[in-house]
Scaffold this motif. Sequence first.
Motif, PDB file in Angstrom:
ATOM      1  N   UNK A   6       7.750 -26.114-110.865  1.00 40.17           N
ATOM      2  CA  UNK A   6       8.484 -27.326-111.542  1.00 40.17           C
ATOM      3  C   UNK A   6       8.621 -28.173-110.341  1.00 40.17           C
ATOM      4  N   UNK A   7       8.145 -29.356-110.614  1.00 37.39           N
ATOM      5  CA  UNK A   7       8.402 -30.469-109.783  1.00 37.39           C
ATOM      6  C   UNK A   7       9.433 -31.373-110.119  1.00 37.39           C
ATOM      7  N   UNK A   8      10.196 -31.651-108.869  1.00 34.39           N
ATOM      8  CA  UNK A   8      11.654 -32.367-108.857  1.00 34.39           C
ATOM      9  C   UNK A   8      11.582 -33.611-108.182  1.00 34.39           C
ATOM     10  N   UNK A   9      12.278 -34.351-108.850  1.00 28.33           N
ATOM     11  CA  UNK A   9      12.769 -35.689-108.015  1.00 28.33           C
ATOM     12  C   UNK A   9      14.368 -35.818-107.994  1.00 28.33           C
ATOM     13  N   UNK A  10      15.014 -36.008-106.820  1.00 27.66           N
ATOM     14  CA  UNK A  10      16.284 -36.054-106.551  1.00 27.66           C
ATOM     15  C   UNK A  10      16.521 -37.463-106.352  1.00 27.66           C
ATOM     16  N   UNK A  15      23.408 -39.368 -99.292  1.00 26.98           N
ATOM     17  CA  UNK A  15      22.466 -38.567 -98.424  1.00 26.98           C
ATOM     18  C   UNK A  15      22.862 -37.194 -98.382  1.00 26.98           C
ATOM     19  N   UNK A  16      23.861 -36.948 -98.281  1.00 27.75           N
ATOM     20  CA  UNK A  16      24.481 -35.152 -98.314  1.00 27.75           C
ATOM     21  C   UNK A  16      24.080 -34.761 -99.406  1.00 27.75           C
ATOM     22  N   UNK A  18      21.728 -35.443-101.608  1.00 26.70           N
ATOM     23  CA  UNK A  18      20.264 -35.223-101.791  1.00 26.70           C
ATOM     24  C   UNK A  18      19.865 -34.042-100.928  1.00 26.70           C
ATOM     25  N   UNK A  19      20.439 -34.109 -99.700  1.00 31.47           N
ATOM     26  CA  UNK A  19      19.982 -33.047 -98.658  1.00 31.47           C
ATOM     27  C   UNK A  19      20.439 -31.606 -99.307  1.00 31.47           C
ATOM     28  N   UNK A  20      21.556 -31.698 -99.685  1.00 28.60           N
ATOM     29  CA  UNK A  20      22.149 -30.226-100.264  1.00 28.60           C
ATOM     30  C   UNK A  20      21.535 -29.769-101.441  1.00 28.60           C
ATOM     31  N   UNK A  21      21.111 -30.583-102.300  1.00 28.24           N
ATOM     32  CA  UNK A  21      20.266 -30.184-103.468  1.00 28.24           C
ATOM     33  C   UNK A  21      18.843 -29.848-103.003  1.00 28.24           C
ATOM     34  N   UNK A  22      18.187 -30.704-102.085  1.00 29.36           N
ATOM     35  CA  UNK A  22      16.826 -30.378-101.543  1.00 29.36           C
ATOM     36  C   UNK A  22      16.999 -28.866-100.923  1.00 29.36           C
ATOM     37  N   UNK A  23      18.033 -28.472-100.548  1.00 29.06           N
ATOM     38  CA  UNK A  23      18.088 -27.229 -99.445  1.00 29.06           C
ATOM     39  C   UNK A  23      18.147 -26.122-100.446  1.00 29.06           C
ATOM     40  N   UNK A  24      18.948 -26.184-101.664  1.00 31.33           N
ATOM     41  CA  UNK A  24      19.300 -25.288-102.775  1.00 31.33           C
ATOM     42  C   UNK A  24      17.727 -25.129-103.337  1.00 31.33           C
ATOM     43  N   UNK A  25      17.250 -26.195-103.840  1.00 35.44           N
ATOM     44  CA  UNK A  25      16.208 -25.870-104.650  1.00 35.44           C
ATOM     45  C   UNK A  25      15.005 -25.594-103.884  1.00 35.44           C
ATOM     46  N   UNK A  26      14.851 -26.046-102.708  1.00 36.08           N
ATOM     47  CA  UNK A  26      13.850 -25.487-101.840  1.00 36.08           C
ATOM     48  C   UNK A  26      13.885 -23.893-101.473  1.00 36.08           C
ATOM     49  N   UNK A  27      14.917 -23.463-101.686  1.00 34.83           N
ATOM     50  CA  UNK A  27      14.931 -22.151-101.610  1.00 34.83           C
ATOM     51  C   UNK A  27      14.361 -20.986-102.645  1.00 34.83           C
TER      52      UNK A  27
END
Length: 220
Positions: A6-10, A15-16, A18-27
């Motif tokens: 599933x492709x996601x745009x945040x 910026x914190x 964004x980076x936190x969500x990217x880290x969660x979803x990247x896992x």
Amino acid sequence: MTEPKIRIVIVDDDPLVRSGLAMILGGSSTLEVVAQAADGAAGIVAVEEHSPDVVLIDIRMPVMDGIEATASLVTRPDAPQVIVLTTFDADDYVMRALAAGASGFLLKDTAPQDIVDAIHKVAAGEPMLSPSVTSTLIQQVTTGQSPDRARAAKTRLDRLTERELEVALAVGRGLSNAEIAKELYLSVPTVKAHIGRLFTKLEVENRVQIALCVHDAGLG
């Protein structure tokens, strides 16, 4: 055969976040963050470039807020599902974004696994709103409803078959596809097909707007 991610745009001006969500979803092995943006206008550009399945978008942002961006995104031919991000579940801005076409909302302090689950649910076309949230939304956006609005809603509902109207009323009560299937003795794929036709016949983008139409017509 492996299912495509599933492709996601945040989209968030913090910026914190964004980076936190990217880290969660990247896992997650089933999700892929394809782009990030700091405001609604940049978010629209990112969607045009990357064609995501789901957009996570903040409400209050500079340049273009999440409400305006959501209203633009849901009109695209290949419109992604939109989840609005908020710090307050009763935020009037959230209600306006949902009425504009967002598929649901997430509190920014939602547990990581719940965020992943919510994205999967929305990507599959399932609702992300409880009946209580749907009720709150309806109350906020239909205050001072005009007779013309009620007549327009009834005219749209008149286009439906008897079965489609039953499904619309169930959606108006906040039921999930599985709950509607059980109540109306239908299969889940059949319910999804009916809801797809409701989107077309009622000229709406999501389940919340189906519920609003039902309520405007005095049936919910």
